[in-house]
Design a protein around this motif. Structure first.
Motif, mmCIF file in Angstrom:
data_model
loop_
_atom_site.group_PDB
_atom_site.id
_atom_site.type_symbol
_atom_site.label_atom_id
_atom_site.label_comp_id
_atom_site.label_asym_id
_atom_site.label_seq_id
_atom_site.Cartn_x
_atom_site.Cartn_y
_atom_site.Cartn_z
ATOM 1 N N ILE A 183 68.103 40.279 27.981
ATOM 2 C CA ILE A 183 67.346 41.477 27.589
ATOM 3 C C ILE A 183 68.343 42.621 27.505
ATOM 4 N N THR A 184 68.532 43.114 26.300
ATOM 5 C CA THR A 184 69.632 44.051 26.036
ATOM 6 C C THR A 184 69.127 45.371 25.462
ATOM 7 N N PRO A 185 68.425 46.163 26.249
ATOM 8 C CA PRO A 185 67.891 47.414 25.722
ATOM 9 C C PRO A 185 68.980 48.371 25.280
ATOM 10 N N LEU A 186 70.192 48.196 25.817
ATOM 11 C CA LEU A 186 71.264 49.129 25.451
ATOM 12 C C LEU A 186 72.120 48.618 24.310
ATOM 13 N N THR A 187 72.616 47.380 24.450
ATOM 14 C CA THR A 187 73.506 46.912 23.381
ATOM 15 C C THR A 187 72.725 46.545 22.124
ATOM 16 N N HIS A 188 71.445 46.211 22.264
ATOM 17 C CA HIS A 188 70.650 45.872 21.083
ATOM 18 C C HIS A 188 69.182 45.924 21.478
ATOM 19 N N ASN A 189 68.438 46.846 20.922
ATOM 20 C CA ASN A 189 67.011 46.821 21.271
ATOM 21 C C ASN A 189 66.225 46.095 20.190
ATOM 22 N N PHE A 190 65.010 45.669 20.560
ATOM 23 C CA PHE A 190 64.215 44.860 19.637
ATOM 24 C C PHE A 190 62.861 45.515 19.413
ATOM 25 N N CYS A 191 62.916 46.839 19.249
ATOM 26 C CA CYS A 191 61.668 47.590 19.160
ATOM 27 C C CYS A 191 60.805 47.163 17.965
ATOM 28 N N GLU A 192 61.444 46.630 16.932
ATOM 29 C CA GLU A 192 60.658 46.320 15.726
ATOM 30 C C GLU A 192 59.587 45.268 16.002
ATOM 31 N N SER A 193 59.792 44.444 17.046
ATOM 32 C CA SER A 193 58.776 43.426 17.315
ATOM 33 C C SER A 193 57.987 43.754 18.595
ATOM 34 N N CYS A 194 58.031 45.029 19.016
ATOM 35 C CA CYS A 194 57.368 45.399 20.275
ATOM 36 C C CYS A 194 55.856 45.228 20.166
ATOM 37 N N ASN A 195 55.271 44.524 21.127
ATOM 38 C CA ASN A 195 53.824 44.259 21.097
ATOM 39 C C ASN A 195 53.125 44.814 22.337
ATOM 40 N N ARG A 196 53.790 45.718 23.068
ATOM 41 C CA ARG A 196 53.295 46.045 24.394
ATOM 42 C C ARG A 196 53.125 47.539 24.642
#
Ligand code: SAM
Length: 329
Positions: free
Chosen positions: A245-258
């Motif tokens: 889980i890499t919120p800093l080096t790479h976030n994955f907000c585009e698939s956020c479901n929460r």
């Protein structure tokens, strides 16, 4: 619930208390001020709130905190929420825990329909464990994991990668977790709340960790997704799954479901943004849920696109003033 970016919101995380029996160095300061009990939603209010979200399409519900299992009477909330599993409205009821109370509650949790749980554990060294958690005892957590597995719960271990603390141990943590049939997910430390230590001292980019692990293990990317931010690899040597889980080096907000709700009924549409909606007022304003539903709808309509956490020499202050224990990790 569909947000302005077309993302369906099907996952709710609820912090049921801001209190915890540990004081992990990256999560809390040693002397935290906790909320007055009167500010907290009651267990009945938490049930009403969760049920409203389930009626609006939430399929996965995670109770967290603080430490969810130190909230008095918490089993009654699991018991009442389990009715949504029985009707099929809810697919999964789960929790994130530090494991300390699992010897006491694992069987009951399983009895209320909990199938999988996340246990946070950053090290297998008792002294380091004490240093990281300030107050915790490794043996109790290990006994908790034993109890969970004995009760038939599937356990995933989450470990925060900490520079100079557990970075040399991550390989053995993988072998240990996989040897017990547990997935392991590594997490980058996030700049949440003032914890009285420089974040730069704690922050270890997982890109570096992965490169180092790849010298010892054969890592193969997997398509496996849980709808969350973790990206998984298979570890050939152990046959187990490792998440990053890499919120800093790479976030994955585009698939956020929460979305997340605090124990006082504040809805945060994004872990890394300040914008929030008060759900306690509409909840308490009337016995019917109309106002509550309207407030949820209005809030989802302004879920932001994503967040940008930065930790470097110029950004050592917390990106957000609230601690993870408030928003619910
Ligand atoms: N007490 C429970 C536990 O220990 O899992 C649930 C709450 S705790 C806040 C949830 C997770 O958040 C834990 O895995 C913890 O390690 C992680 N966490 C807390 N503060 C963090 C931070 N600043 N950055 C990254 N992870 C953090």
């Amino acid at each position: 619930m569909v947000d302005p970016f077309g993302r369906a919101i099907t996952y709710l995380r609820v912090s049921v208390t801001d209190r915890c029996d540990f004081r992990c160095v990256y999560c809390m300061s040693e002397h935290m001020t906790f909320l007055p009990k009167a500010d907290l939603l009651t267990l009945e209010e938490l049930d009403r709130l969760c049920s409203a979200f389930i009626a609006r399409g939430v399929r996965k519900l995670r109770l967290t905190g603080g430490e969810p299992l130190v909230r008095r009477g918490i089993m009654t909330l699991f018991a009442s929420l389990s009715r949504h599993l029985a009707t099929g409205a809810l697919e999964e009821l789960t929790l994130t825990t530090n494991g300390s109370q699992l010897p006491k509650y694992a069987r009951e949790l399983a009895g209320h329909g909990v199938r999988r749980i996340n246990v946070s554990l950053d090290t297998l060294d008792p002294d380091k464990f004490r240093a990281i958690t300030r107050w915790g005892e490794l043996d109790k957590v290990l006994a908790g994991i034993d109890a969970a597995q004995a009760a038939g719960l599937k356990v995933k271990v989450n470990a925060v990668a900490l520079k100079g603390v557990n970075e040399d141990e991550l390989g053995s943590l993988i072998e240990w977790a996989h040897g017990r049939g547990m997935d392991l997910t590594l997490i980058e430390v996030m700049p949440l709340g003032d914890v009285g230590e420089g974040r730069l001292d704690q922050y270890l980019p997982l890109s570096m960790v992965r490169a180092r692990l790849a010298e010892r293990f054969t890592l193969a990317d997997l398509d496996y997704r849980t709808g969350g931010p973790a990206r998984y690899v298979n570890v050939a040597e152990t046959g187990g799954r490792l998440g990053f889980i890499t919120p800093l080096t790479h976030n994955f907000c585009e698939s956020c479901n929460r979305v997340r709700v605090t124990c006082t009924g504040i809805l945060y549409m994004c872990l890394g943004q300040e914008d929030a909606a008060d759900l306690r007022t509409p909840l308490r304003a009337s016995e019917s849920n109309e106002l509550l539903h309207a407030a949820i709808e209005e809030a989802i309509a302004r879920k932001p696109k994503g967040h940008d956490f930065i930790i470097d020499r110029r950004h050592q202050r917390p990106a957000l003033s609230r601690h993870m224990s408030v928003t619910g990790g």
